[in-house]
Design a protein around this motif. Structure first.
Motif, mmCIF file in Angstrom:
data_model
loop_
_atom_site.group_PDB
_atom_site.id
_atom_site.type_symbol
_atom_site.label_atom_id
_atom_site.label_comp_id
_atom_site.label_asym_id
_atom_site.label_seq_id
_atom_site.Cartn_x
_atom_site.Cartn_y
_atom_site.Cartn_z
ATOM 1 N N GLN A 79 -2.775 -6.555 3.831
ATOM 2 C CA GLN A 79 -1.216 -7.118 3.827
ATOM 3 C C GLN A 79 -1.274 -8.541 3.594
ATOM 4 O O GLN A 79 -0.449 -9.257 2.953
ATOM 5 C CB GLN A 79 -0.320 -6.495 4.833
ATOM 6 C CG GLN A 79 0.559 -5.481 4.390
ATOM 7 C CD GLN A 79 1.072 -4.675 5.221
ATOM 8 O OE1 GLN A 79 0.783 -4.533 6.314
ATOM 9 N NE2 GLN A 79 2.079 -3.873 4.903
ATOM 10 N N SER A 89 -0.727 -8.429 -3.651
ATOM 11 C CA SER A 89 -0.507 -7.653 -4.976
ATOM 12 C C SER A 89 -1.582 -6.742 -5.164
ATOM 13 O O SER A 89 -1.419 -5.828 -5.946
ATOM 14 C CB SER A 89 -0.791 -8.718 -6.109
ATOM 15 O OG SER A 89 -1.912 -9.364 -6.071
ATOM 16 N N SER A 134 -8.396 -4.032 -5.939
ATOM 17 C CA SER A 134 -8.677 -3.135 -7.171
ATOM 18 C C SER A 134 -10.170 -3.782 -7.632
ATOM 19 O O SER A 134 -11.010 -2.865 -8.017
ATOM 20 C CB SER A 134 -7.745 -3.662 -8.175
ATOM 21 O OG SER A 134 -6.530 -3.143 -7.754
ATOM 22 N N PHE A 189 -6.179 2.121 -9.108
ATOM 23 C CA PHE A 189 -5.909 0.910 -8.490
ATOM 24 C C PHE A 189 -5.024 0.250 -9.194
ATOM 25 O O PHE A 189 -3.981 -0.469 -8.586
ATOM 26 C CB PHE A 189 -7.111 0.139 -8.507
ATOM 27 C CG PHE A 189 -8.367 0.808 -7.690
ATOM 28 C CD1 PHE A 189 -8.362 0.977 -6.363
ATOM 29 C CD2 PHE A 189 -9.381 1.554 -8.373
ATOM 30 C CE1 PHE A 189 -9.186 1.481 -5.549
ATOM 31 C CE2 PHE A 189 -10.402 2.235 -7.703
ATOM 32 C CZ PHE A 189 -10.247 2.133 -6.384
ATOM 33 N N TYR A 199 -2.199 1.752 -7.323
ATOM 34 C CA TYR A 199 -1.942 0.857 -5.999
ATOM 35 C C TYR A 199 -1.330 -0.152 -6.097
ATOM 36 O O TYR A 199 -0.506 -0.428 -4.897
ATOM 37 C CB TYR A 199 -3.557 0.939 -5.455
ATOM 38 C CG TYR A 199 -3.807 -0.077 -4.277
ATOM 39 C CD1 TYR A 199 -3.668 0.583 -3.051
ATOM 40 C CD2 TYR A 199 -4.120 -1.247 -4.394
ATOM 41 C CE1 TYR A 199 -3.721 -0.336 -1.931
ATOM 42 C CE2 TYR A 199 -4.262 -2.259 -3.309
ATOM 43 C CZ TYR A 199 -4.239 -1.424 -2.090
ATOM 44 O OH TYR A 199 -4.385 -2.343 -0.950
ATOM 45 N N MET A 200 -1.667 -1.208 -7.006
ATOM 46 C CA MET A 200 -0.927 -2.455 -6.983
ATOM 47 C C MET A 200 0.518 -2.058 -7.225
ATOM 48 O O MET A 200 1.264 -3.163 -6.766
ATOM 49 C CB MET A 200 -1.326 -3.293 -8.287
ATOM 50 C CG MET A 200 -2.983 -3.729 -7.737
ATOM 51 S SD MET A 200 -3.278 -4.998 -9.191
ATOM 52 C CE MET A 200 -4.098 -3.954 -10.298
ATOM 53 N N LEU A 234 2.258 -1.131 -3.934
ATOM 54 C CA LEU A 234 2.480 -2.349 -3.161
ATOM 55 C C LEU A 234 3.604 -3.308 -3.496
ATOM 56 O O LEU A 234 4.329 -3.476 -2.665
ATOM 57 C CB LEU A 234 1.097 -3.123 -2.999
ATOM 58 C CG LEU A 234 0.000 -2.750 -2.474
ATOM 59 C CD1 LEU A 234 -1.370 -3.669 -2.509
ATOM 60 C CD2 LEU A 234 0.038 -2.546 -0.904
ATOM 61 N N ASN A 276 3.230 0.320 2.240
ATOM 62 C CA ASN A 276 2.064 -0.510 2.737
ATOM 63 C C ASN A 276 0.885 -0.060 2.444
ATOM 64 O O ASN A 276 0.647 0.919 1.443
ATOM 65 C CB ASN A 276 2.307 -0.425 4.304
ATOM 66 C CG ASN A 276 1.872 1.025 4.698
ATOM 67 O OD1 ASN A 276 0.786 1.736 4.056
ATOM 68 N ND2 ASN A 276 2.417 1.677 5.961
ATOM 69 N N PRO A 277 -0.334 -0.844 2.498
ATOM 70 C CA PRO A 277 -1.486 -0.612 1.772
ATOM 71 C C PRO A 277 -2.248 0.769 2.001
ATOM 72 O O PRO A 277 -2.702 1.495 1.006
ATOM 73 C CB PRO A 277 -2.751 -1.499 2.501
ATOM 74 C CG PRO A 277 -1.692 -2.681 2.777
ATOM 75 C CD PRO A 277 -0.284 -2.024 3.373
ATOM 76 N N SER A 278 -2.189 1.378 3.115
ATOM 77 C CA SER A 278 -2.515 2.831 3.472
ATOM 78 C C SER A 278 -1.845 3.813 2.538
ATOM 79 O O SER A 278 -2.143 4.653 1.832
ATOM 80 C CB SER A 278 -2.055 3.143 4.842
ATOM 81 O OG SER A 278 -2.933 2.418 5.572
ATOM 82 N N LEU A 308 -11.524 3.851 -0.653
ATOM 83 C CA LEU A 308 -10.053 3.580 -0.169
ATOM 84 C C LEU A 308 -10.193 3.974 1.438
ATOM 85 O O LEU A 308 -9.511 3.099 2.102
ATOM 86 C CB LEU A 308 -9.192 4.271 -0.825
ATOM 87 C CG LEU A 308 -8.501 3.946 -2.137
ATOM 88 C CD1 LEU A 308 -7.912 4.862 -3.097
ATOM 89 C CD2 LEU A 308 -7.715 2.414 -2.106
ATOM 90 N N GLY A 364 -12.647 3.817 3.539
ATOM 91 C CA GLY A 364 -13.451 2.963 4.145
ATOM 92 C C GLY A 364 -12.570 1.699 4.492
ATOM 93 O O GLY A 364 -12.753 0.985 5.445
ATOM 94 N N PHE A 365 -11.899 1.209 3.508
ATOM 95 C CA PHE A 365 -11.042 -0.096 3.549
ATOM 96 C C PHE A 365 -9.891 0.234 4.452
ATOM 97 O O PHE A 365 -9.463 -0.621 4.964
ATOM 98 C CB PHE A 365 -10.622 -0.496 2.088
ATOM 99 C CG PHE A 365 -11.736 -1.232 1.441
ATOM 100 C CD1 PHE A 365 -12.750 -2.150 2.125
ATOM 101 C CD2 PHE A 365 -11.971 -1.208 0.065
ATOM 102 C CE1 PHE A 365 -13.831 -2.799 1.471
ATOM 103 C CE2 PHE A 365 -12.937 -1.888 -0.559
ATOM 104 C CZ PHE A 365 -13.873 -2.417 0.146
ATOM 105 N N LEU A 366 -9.178 1.227 4.171
ATOM 106 C CA LEU A 366 -7.671 1.478 4.998
ATOM 107 C C LEU A 366 -7.737 2.117 5.961
ATOM 108 O O LEU A 366 -6.593 2.226 6.767
ATOM 109 C CB LEU A 366 -6.880 1.732 3.725
ATOM 110 C CG LEU A 366 -6.758 0.883 2.704
ATOM 111 C CD1 LEU A 366 -5.813 1.642 1.402
ATOM 112 C CD2 LEU A 366 -6.316 -0.590 2.641
ATOM 113 N N MET A 367 -8.522 2.892 6.388
ATOM 114 C CA MET A 367 -8.586 3.895 7.619
ATOM 115 C C MET A 367 -8.643 3.153 8.880
ATOM 116 O O MET A 367 -9.574 2.433 9.075
ATOM 117 C CB MET A 367 -9.754 4.986 7.546
ATOM 118 C CG MET A 367 -9.456 5.818 8.708
ATOM 119 S SD MET A 367 -8.293 7.188 7.974
ATOM 120 C CE MET A 367 -8.782 8.438 9.347
#
Lengths: 310, 386
Positions: A191, A196, A201, B130, B133-134, B137, B142-144, B381, B383-386
């Motif tokens: 965040q 963005s 990505s 993705f 995803y962008m 956002l 939020n990212p999750s 996703l 792996g990065f966001l959990m």
């Protein structure tokens, strides 16, 4: 056991042996997590008294029953006190990533979580945790601590230990996480630094492409090998066919099909001609073969006779 | 007598408070209409009937109004109710890997093995995830949550459910319904984008026929595929493991019964349970929110981005390929993992312009690559966001 089977199983046994030699503490599911030796105004036990305590943490993602485990405490060589964690209490099952607290009050009659151990407030204390097979799975030497100050792992199950309770940032955490996680650091990082989502990505697409590109390269090679092998097999069979053809041709040139030369054929032809031209008897009747019944052909004998009680 | 009548009257008025009529809200009625719409699309238009009928009927089941305070234990969100027990396969995430087992057991990777460069189209189409995803956002998620919404672009219902159950459980109903709805709408969404991004010359391009793939190659594929992808993204293991395991059951040739069970009764059973419970999870009170509308909009966008990125990637890829090995851009859409619908769309659109140009076998390559790609993307996703 055949040699072939031995050849298959031996590498497996060797691999297993190698893996068991590499046995590390990763198999250990429970660890000592925090110790408080001088409890003046800290956590109270179920009798309302302040006593020293030892916290155990289940670092795995499955439940662990610590019944039969042993807690040992010693403040100088030769004075080790052992406490056997009794069996039959359902509370000795620690849920995944959860804690359990043992009171070092020397009063085991007060319940499962009250041990026979007592921690010395004026000396270093060695605390050891043994599994039900009497194998030491974790130990720590707790330095002399002040009132309501604990010695704990920096975060649950971390390797590093630190003294807690000295300031507001490092507070004593009986029966709870050593480091309170108030936010999802990963998400917060995204965040903050990747509002963005471009960073995510690019990273993720790179990983996806890397994975599938590697798979592509691997299967390109596998495909080439497979095509090569099938081509070789095809060439081999073609070659074999041509060789066989040539051999047959050669044989045909030298001999006839049954391996006899022309003189033999001429002799056979002459013999046949002589035989067919000779006088034969002519029979008046028509010869037939009569079918006769035998134990091998009758239907009755082929059927199974059901045994009957008499 | 009067007392008795008033007793009967009280009983009936009590009973009335338990009925659906007394507890119905406009939200329930809207959701029931949506459920009926799904059933209509499935039966009359034959849009993914295997998915839309269970989901549509599930929506009806989940939106029968009842007195929530009566403790009847009938609602899907009431712990211990039958629906809640069935729903645990979704919330705990064990239905999707079982679906993947069946998908693996029914997928033929021959097209991909014979022409492995098609794998890259499957990777390119994941840009839909993705891209969404962008945008998510930017819309304030939020990212999750954005990650869970973005996965709709993978066009893979089980993956979407698996990921959203981990990253954004509160949005799972909307994400699952959105993913399955757009999968059903693949024949409507993809062709205009494919036509828009290709020229007539490209559409009639012929591809060389795929070579024959040996049994050994087919057996090796799931083993190498699993080892490579799972080592790279261990968080995708439940999906990738089951996908490749199912495929090995099929290709080994010695576990025919297991493969038949996985691609037959097992996947059918799980599809029924998954469809009904996902549909039932769309209770009006949980589902009819502004977030759900945003998720539906993002879902459509992600499908558009995924389709476009697949087609554009093929066009760019053709620049570096020798002339005789060029790929028809119409199979670019098949990079989204809606198997085999998107591959079928490539075939249908291709036949419109050249009735003798059959693209189905070629399109199956990127299509199954898309399944692998979306599972890998979900693992990343997670792996990065959990």
């Amino acid at each position: 056991m055949s040699k072939y089977k031995v050849r298959i199983f031996l590498p497996f046994i060797a691999l297993l042996g190698f893996c068991s030699c590499n046995h590390t503490e990763s198999n250990v599911k429970t660890v000592l997590n925090e110790v408080l030796t001088y409890n003046s105004n800290n956590f109270q036990d179920d009798y309302g008294t302040h006593n020293a305590w030892i916290e155990i943490f289940n670092k795995s993602y499955g439940s662990v029953d610590i019944a039969g485990y042993q807690l040992k405490v010693s403040s100088q060589p030769g004075d080790t006190i052992a406490y056997y964690i009794p069996k039959g209490d359902i509370q000795t099952i620690i849920k995944p990533r959860q804690h359990v607290l043992f009171w070092a009050d020397g009063k085991p009659s007060r319940g499962t979580f009250h041990t026979s151990c007592v921690l010395d407030t004026l000396k270093n204390n060695w605390v050891g945790l043994y599994d039900s097979g009497h194998k030491l799975i974790d130990e720590v030497v707790v330095p002399v601590l002040g009132k309501d100050i604990s010695y704990a792992r920096v975060r649950d199950a971390a390797k590093e230990w630190e003294i807690k309770g000295t300031d507001d940032k490092h507070y004593v955490t009986p029966n709870t996480n050593n480091l309170t996680i108030e936010r999802n650091e990963k998400v917060d990082k995204f965040q903050e630094k990747d509002e963005s989502g471009i960073g995510m990505s690019i990273t993720a697409m790179t990983v996806v492409f890397t994975g599938l590109l590697t798979l592509y390269i691997l299967f390109r090679c596998v495909g080439k090998i497979a095509v090569g092998l099938s081509q070789r097999a095809k060439d081999k069979s073609n070659q074999k066919f041509v060789e066989e053809l040539n051999m047959k041709k050669e044989e045909k040139e030298n001999k006839s099909v049954c391996g006899c030369n022309d003189e033999v054929y001429a002799a056979i032809a002459m013999a046949l001609h002589e035989s067919m031209g000779a006088v034969h008897d002519v029979e008046k009747q028509v010869l037939t073969i009569r079918r006769t019944s035998s134990p091998w052909s009758t239907k009755w004998n082929a059927l199974r006779v059901i045994p009957q009680r008499k | 007598m009067g007392e008795f009548l008033s007793f009967l009257g009280n009983n009936l008025s009590d009973f009335w408070t338990y009925t659906g009529f007394a507890n119905a809200t406009s939200g329930h009625l809207i959701m029931i209409l949506i459920g009926l719409g799904f059933i209509y699309l499935a039966i009359a238009k034959e849009f993914e009937p295997m998915l839309l009928i269970p989901i549509g009927f599930g929506i009806l089941i989940g939106n029968i109004p009842f007195n929530m305070e009566a403790g009847l234990k009938v609602g899907i969100y009431e712990e211990g109710s039958v629906l809640n027990i069935l729903y645990q396969g979704v919330t705990s995430g064990w239905y999707p890997p079982l679906i993947f087992l069946g998908i693996g057991a029914m997928t033929d990777f021959s097209a991909l093995i014979s022409n492995p460069k098609l794998l890259l189209i499957g990777a390119a189409a994941q840009f839909g995830i993705f891209g969404a995803y962008m945008i998510a956002l930017a819309m304030g998620f939020n990212p999750s949550q954005a990650g869970a919404i973005g996965i709709i672009g993978g066009a893979d219902g089980p993956t979407a459910i698996f990921l959203s159950s981990k990253l954004a459980p509160n949005l799972m109903g909307a994400i699952a319904v959105s993913a399955y709805s757009y999968m059903a709408l693949v024949p409507v969404i993809q062709p205009p984008i494919m036509r828009l991004l290709t020229t007539h010359k490209e559409r009639i391009m012929r591809m060389p026929p795929p070579r024959k793939v040996s049994h050994t190659e087919k057996v090796i594929f799931p083993i190498i595929g699993l080892l490579l992808t799972a080592f790279l993204v261990p968080s995708g293991l439940p999906l990738l493991g089951m996908l490749f395991f199912g495929n090995l059951l099929k290709e080994s040739g010695v576990t025919r019964r297991l493969a038949e069970t996985a691609r037959g009764p097992l996947i059918d059973t799980i599809t029924i349970l998954l469809g009904v419970t996902v549909g039932a999870s769309t209770q009006a009170s949980e589902f009819l929110t502004f977030d759900s509308i945003k998720i539906f909009a993002l879902g459509a966008l992600s499908f558009v981005i995924a389709t476009a990125s697949g087609v554009i990637f093929v066009k760019l890829f053709n620049f570096i390929l020798p002339k005789h090995k060029r790929i028809n851009p119409l199979i670019g859409n098949a990079g989204v993992s809606a198997v085999p619908d998107s591959a079928r769309i490539s075939q249908v659109v291709g036949l419109e312009y050249d009735p003798t140009n059959y693209l189905l076998m070629h399109a199956m390559g990127p299509n199954v690559a898309g399944v692998i790609g979306s599972a890998v993307a979900a693992g990343i996703l997670l792996g990065f966001l959990m």
